[in-house]
Scaffold this motif. Structure first.
Motif, PDB file in Angstrom:
ATOM      1  N   MET A   1       0.835  -1.171   0.000  1.00 46.01           N
ATOM      2  CA  MET A   1       0.000   0.000   0.000  1.00 46.01           C
ATOM      3  C   MET A   1       0.888   1.245   0.000  1.00 46.01           C
ATOM      4  O   MET A   1       1.194   1.800   1.028  1.00 46.01           O
ATOM      5  N   VAL A   2       1.282   1.644  -1.160  1.00 43.96           N
ATOM      6  CA  VAL A   2       2.155   2.800  -1.249  1.00 43.96           C
ATOM      7  C   VAL A   2       1.509   3.947  -2.001  1.00 43.96           C
ATOM      8  O   VAL A   2       2.152   4.920  -2.300  1.00 43.96           O
ATOM      9  N   ASP A  31       4.045   5.849   9.759  1.00 46.47           N
ATOM     10  CA  ASP A  31       4.736   6.544   8.674  1.00 46.47           C
ATOM     11  C   ASP A  31       6.199   6.105   8.594  1.00 46.47           C
ATOM     12  O   ASP A  31       6.740   5.903   7.510  1.00 46.47           O
ATOM     13  N   ASP A  32       6.830   5.947   9.749  1.00 44.63           N
ATOM     14  CA  ASP A  32       8.221   5.500   9.787  1.00 44.63           C
ATOM     15  C   ASP A  32       8.352   4.086   9.213  1.00 44.63           C
ATOM     16  O   ASP A  32       9.266   3.812   8.430  1.00 44.63           O
ATOM     17  N   LEU A  37      10.047   0.531   4.753  1.00 45.28           N
ATOM     18  CA  LEU A  37       9.730  -0.469   3.736  1.00 45.28           C
ATOM     19  C   LEU A  37       9.978   0.061   2.328  1.00 45.28           C
ATOM     20  O   LEU A  37      10.486  -0.657   1.467  1.00 45.28           O
ATOM     21  N   LEU A  38       9.640   1.314   2.088  1.00 42.99           N
ATOM     22  CA  LEU A  38       9.848   1.892   0.761  1.00 42.99           C
ATOM     23  C   LEU A  38      11.333   2.059   0.450  1.00 42.99           C
ATOM     24  O   LEU A  38      11.753   1.961  -0.698  1.00 42.99           O
ATOM     25  N   HIS A  47      12.447 -10.026   4.351  1.00 43.97           N
ATOM     26  CA  HIS A  47      13.046  -9.816   5.674  1.00 43.97           C
ATOM     27  C   HIS A  47      12.482  -8.544   6.321  1.00 43.97           C
ATOM     28  O   HIS A  47      12.065  -8.561   7.483  1.00 43.97           O
ATOM     29  N   ALA A  48      12.469  -7.457   5.565  1.00 45.39           N
ATOM     30  CA  ALA A  48      11.944  -6.192   6.104  1.00 45.39           C
ATOM     31  C   ALA A  48      10.456  -6.303   6.408  1.00 45.39           C
ATOM     32  O   ALA A  48       9.994  -5.861   7.462  1.00 45.39           O
TER      33      ALA A  48
END
Length: 130
Positions: A1-2, A31-32, A37-38, A47-48
């Motif tokens: 979901m970006v 938000d962090d 992730l982005l 992994h992330a």
């Protein structure tokens, strides 16, 4: 979901988690997490993603333990987030609308998908007196 879905998911999480006893930094933390992730540069960095999922599972678990959220709250949140994710995964569609049949004396709705409408199956025999 970006994309636009992120805005909706963020607002949804905010409503669920902005309750008495909840951590007030939750939106900033969401938000962090999204930013981290982005920044991985890989859309599905397992992994992330796994680390973030574990972190939020633990956080939501603590809210249930303290009574801030109930199991029903979490199920409703999950259902809503899954709907958002499914909608975001659908490819965009092109909508073509045609209005025909003469002069229209009412609103015309243009949409890709309209749900929850009910139309009578038999036209009414009552006519307005003029």
């Amino acid at each position: 979901m970006v994309t636009d879905s992120w805005v909706r998911a963020r607002a949804l999480m905010g409503r669920f988690l902005a309750r008495p006893g909840a951590d007030t930094t939750v939106i900033a933390d969401l938000d962090d997490a999204r930013t981290r992730l982005l920044l991985t540069g890989i859309p599905a960095d397992e992994h992330a993603t796994s680390g973030m999922a574990d972190e939020w599972q633990s956080r939501l678990g603590r809210l249930v333990e303290t009574g801030t959220l109930t199991g029903a709250d979490l199920r409703a949140l999950e259902t809503s987030l899954r709907r958002l994710a499914a909608a975001a995964a659908d490819p965009p569609s092109t909508v073509y609308n045609t209005v025909s049949g003469g002069i229209q004396h009412g609103p015309i709705v243009q949409a890709g998908t309209v749900t929850g409408l009910a139309f009578p199956s038999v036209p009414s025999t009552h006519r307005e007196q003029g």
